[in-house]
Design an enzyme around this catalytic site. Structure first.
Site, PDB file in Angstrom:
ATOM      1  CD  GLU A 125     -75.127  41.880 -38.303  1.00  0.00           C
ATOM      2  OE1 GLU A 125     -74.204  42.583 -37.882  1.00  0.00           O
ATOM      3  OE2 GLU A 125     -75.784  42.118 -39.331  1.00  0.00           O
ATOM      4  NE  ARG A 168     -63.955  44.116 -32.922  1.00  0.00           N
ATOM      5  CZ  ARG A 168     -64.914  43.382 -33.504  1.00  0.00           C
ATOM      6  NH1 ARG A 168     -64.634  42.269 -34.129  1.00  0.00           N
ATOM      7  NH2 ARG A 168     -66.149  43.783 -33.480  1.00  0.00           N
ATOM      8  CE  LYS A 219     -69.694  38.955 -37.916  1.00  0.00           C
ATOM      9  NZ  LYS A 219     -70.931  38.703 -37.176  1.00  0.00           N
TER      10      LYS A 219
HETATM   11  P1  ATP Z   1     -69.201  42.852 -37.365  1.00  0.00           P
HETATM   12  O1  ATP Z   1     -68.008  43.666 -37.705  1.00  0.00           O
HETATM   13  O2  ATP Z   1     -69.879  42.217 -38.524  1.00  0.00           O
HETATM   14  O3  ATP Z   1     -70.117  43.472 -36.347  1.00  0.00           O
HETATM   15  P2  ATP Z   1     -68.271  41.260 -35.202  1.00  0.00           P
HETATM   16  O4  ATP Z   1     -66.970  40.538 -35.286  1.00  0.00           O
HETATM   17  O5  ATP Z   1     -68.430  42.393 -34.262  1.00  0.00           O
HETATM   18  O6  ATP Z   1     -68.575  41.618 -36.667  1.00  0.00           O
HETATM   19  P3  ATP Z   1     -70.612  40.111 -33.999  1.00  0.00           P
HETATM   20  O7  ATP Z   1     -71.465  39.031 -34.503  1.00  0.00           O
HETATM   21  O8  ATP Z   1     -71.205  41.455 -33.821  1.00  0.00           O
HETATM   22  O9  ATP Z   1     -69.370  40.192 -34.965  1.00  0.00           O
HETATM   23  O10 ATP Z   1     -69.880  39.644 -32.679  1.00  0.00           O
HETATM   24  C1  ATP Z   1     -70.525  39.044 -31.604  1.00  0.00           C
HETATM   25  C2  ATP Z   1     -69.780  39.365 -30.343  1.00  0.00           C
HETATM   26  O11 ATP Z   1     -68.439  38.895 -30.417  1.00  0.00           O
HETATM   27  C3  ATP Z   1     -69.724  40.853 -30.104  1.00  0.00           C
HETATM   28  O12 ATP Z   1     -69.999  41.101 -28.746  1.00  0.00           O
HETATM   29  C4  ATP Z   1     -68.322  41.214 -30.469  1.00  0.00           C
HETATM   30  O13 ATP Z   1     -67.913  42.326 -29.741  1.00  0.00           O
HETATM   31  C5  ATP Z   1     -67.541  39.939 -30.101  1.00  0.00           C
HETATM   32  N1  ATP Z   1     -66.329  39.827 -30.910  1.00  0.00           N
HETATM   33  C6  ATP Z   1     -66.246  39.859 -32.244  1.00  0.00           C
HETATM   34  N2  ATP Z   1     -64.975  39.765 -32.665  1.00  0.00           N
HETATM   35  C7  ATP Z   1     -64.208  39.655 -31.543  1.00  0.00           C
HETATM   36  C8  ATP Z   1     -62.791  39.539 -31.300  1.00  0.00           C
HETATM   37  N3  ATP Z   1     -61.916  39.512 -32.299  1.00  0.00           N
HETATM   38  N4  ATP Z   1     -62.389  39.438 -30.027  1.00  0.00           N
HETATM   39  C9  ATP Z   1     -63.272  39.458 -29.020  1.00  0.00           C
HETATM   40  N5  ATP Z   1     -64.598  39.576 -29.181  1.00  0.00           N
HETATM   41  C10 ATP Z   1     -65.077  39.681 -30.417  1.00  0.00           C
HETATM   42 MG    MG Z   2     -70.397  43.485 -34.178  1.00  0.00          MG
END
Ligand code: ATP
Ligand code: MG
Length: 564
Positions: free
Chosen positions: A38, A263, A273
């Protein structure tokens, strides 16, 4: 990582599923993954795991990985983030080719699908407020309560939806909901919201839309449109999977397989974020790419290499259940890479003047330095040596304890690639601080050994004061001294965990003259000190500013040895 280790074929439960599907021909041999950020913030080290996984699988199975921006929330999203994300994924070494997509490109199609569900009696416009909807959702133990608007006729719903889209109603006055099951044990299935009214301009669609789809109504269908085979996401979406499947199946469209993994978190790091944005907005750091930030931009500016980040992600792999990885392992990975590739240079960070009393006035000689003992092809360089030098303040003690083997009054030490020098006299200022050492050198010791076989215990780095380039050097400690910055005392705030002194600016420092022309982003090992990278924002031509990437001390390796 050793060669033997990197040669091991990677495997994990997601790769096993993909391998099995490839074997059985489930997707006619296709492998299509996607990385779906996002654009509401910068990518961080956790995202790197997801990027390496999705692009890695595509590469290993002869498939493709799409870069899809999940841009369904105009309030938090900006083009600045889109551009930064593209740059970071590229820098990490991955190529999505033509496969760059935006959920917002599918807004028309999503809207058509919403109307289809309304016509089929599977969605309705609800006039309840967001609060009411929340309140009537029930709990894990109690079923929810059906909305009084749940049984509206499809024609009325279609009309209201159309008018919502046209901007006739204020924000929050109505939503479109899926009509599923208010008694479902899965709260996500209790008539989830599909569209909300938002009079907000979108970074790509401008003011075309006054309603925006929710993540759940956009994500699965976007995967479907792109004919993704394996939709890999993190665990918080496990409970959304039934909904993902319900939307695709109710619409009668192609349905990818959603697979969840845990994660990745690293110690001393926040990766939310929202928290990272707070750090930036509250000026607690110098922007998203502050070298202390766990963002890809921050790590890059700090001097981490894409190779090191990829090695780290490979090494920690992925898992079904969560765990936290030592940040020290990432540092270990960058040391391993930089040890192999970074040219060695000398720089003095806390300078102490040395004057060589028996050195002929005005004379300069050149000594030869090895650029990288790990890589013979890196060759050598010539380093000017004169009668006026800088050495590290720490390398001298006026009254040394037993175990201090470096320079002290009357004692000899070796200058790297140069000569033995002996400290004859200590010059102090009025405050009694040592400001200069008067030394003599032994002309017979050029190259670092004495013909008479006498030994010295210490080899010091140095630079010629007449030739050195003055620089600023920045040292960083973790932003959070505690292992888990998200853990806060009652009534406390995660900001309470911020370390007070995570940045130390050293200036003036003196470096080999060669370093005057070092380019922004170039990385070096400063002998005996650590790995350093030329800052991309603060450096000026001829006046580089250096960020310390890591010290030479490998805490992670040490700990591994201790644990046997
Ligand atoms: P938000 O909480 O704002 O949704 P997010 O960290 O999930 O933040 P995204 O932009 O939705 O951010 O993440 C893009 C992709 O990266 C998603 O598929 C998410 O699952 C993955 N992702 C985000 N943080 C992690 C992490 N700490 N470890 C592994 N994958 C991650
Ligand atoms: Mg997300």
């Amino acid at each position: 990582m050793t060669n033997a280790e990197s040669a091991k074929p990677r495997t994990d439960f997601v790769r096993e599923i993909v391998a099995e599907d490839t074997r059985t021909g489930k997707w006619e041999g296709r492998v299509v993954t996607r990385f779906p950020p996002e654009p509401n913030g910068y990518l961080h080290i956790g995202h790197a795991s997801s990027i390496c996984l999705n692009f890695g699988i595509a590469a290993e199975f002869g498939g493709v990985c799409h870069l899809r921006f999940d841009d369904t929330n105009p309030v938090k999203e900006e083009d600045e983030y889109v551009q930064a994300i593209r740059e970071d994924v590229k820098w990490l070494g991955f190529d999505w080719g033509e496969n760059e997509f935006y959920a917002s490109d599918y807004f028309d199609q999503l809207y058509e699908w919403a109307k289809q569900l309304v016509r089929d009696g599977k969605a309705y416009v609800d006039d309840q407020s967001a609060d009411d909807i929340r309140r009537t959702r029930g709990t894990l133990k109690e079923p929810g309560t059906e909305s009084p608007w749940r049984n509206r006729a499809p024609e009325e719903n279609l009309d209201l939806l159309e008018r919502m889209k046209n901007g006739e109603f204020p924000d929050g006055s109505r939503v479109l909901r899926a009509k599923i099951d208010m008694a479902s044990p899965n709260l996500n299935m209790r008539d989830p919201v599909m569209y909300r009214i938002l009079h907000a301009n979108h970074h790509r669609t401008g003011d075309t839309w006054r309603i925006y789809p929710m993540y759940d109504f956009a994500h699965g269908q976007s995967d479907s449109i792109e004919r993704v085979t394996h939709s890999v996401c993190t665990l918080e979406f496990e409970d959304h999977r039934p909904l993902y499947e319900w939307f695709c199946d109710s619409l009668g469209i192609y349905r990818p397989q959603q697979i969840e993994f845990a994660r990745r978190n690293t110690t001393h790091t926040v990766t939310s974020k929202r928290k990272l944005l707070d750090l930036v907005r509250e000026n607690r750091v110098d922007g998203w790419d502050d070298p202390r930030m766990p963002t890809i931009g921050g790590l890059r500016r700090r001097g981490f290499t894409p190779e090191a980040i990829r090695a780290f992600c490979d090494r920690i792999g992925i898992a079904k259940r969560g765990n936290t990885v030592e940040f020290a392992l990432l540092e270990h990975c960058v040391r391993e890479h930089l040890n192999a590739v970074a040219p060695r240079r000398m720089a003095v960070l806390r300078p102490l003047k040395v004057t060589i009393s028996n050195w002929p006035k005005g004379r300069t000689v050149e000594v030869e330095g090895v650029n990288n003992p790990e890589d013979e092809s890196a060759g050598t360089r010539m380093i000017p040596f004169s009668g006026s030098l800088w050495i590290e303040r720490d390398d001298f003690m006026e009254d040394p304890p037993k175990k201090f083997f470096r320079l002290a009054p009357g004692r000899e030490a070796r200058l790297r690639y140069g000569y033995f020098i002996r400290c004859d006299e200590v010059v102090k200022n009025d405050a009694g601080e040592v400001v200069e050492l008067i030394c003599t050198y032994d002309p017979e010791t050029k190259g670092g050994s004495a013909p008479d076989g006498r030994k010295v215990k210490a080899t010091l780095h140095w630079v010629s004061a007449d030739h050195a380039v003055a620089t600023e050097v920045r040292h960083y400690e973790p932003l959070f001294a505690v292992e888990n910055p998200n853990k806060v005392a009652e009534g406390g705030d995660w900001r309470d965990n911020l370390a007070p002194d995570s940045l130390e600016v050293l200036s003036p420092c003196y470096a080999e003259p060669e370093l005057a022309t070092a380019m922004p982003g170039e990385r070096f090992q400063f002998e005996r000190l650590g790995y350093y990278c030329v800052d991309t924002r603060m450096s000026k031509p001829g006046a580089p500013v250096f960020n310390r990437t890591v010290t030479l001390r490998d805490e992670w390796a040490k700990q591994q040895r201790k644990n046997g």
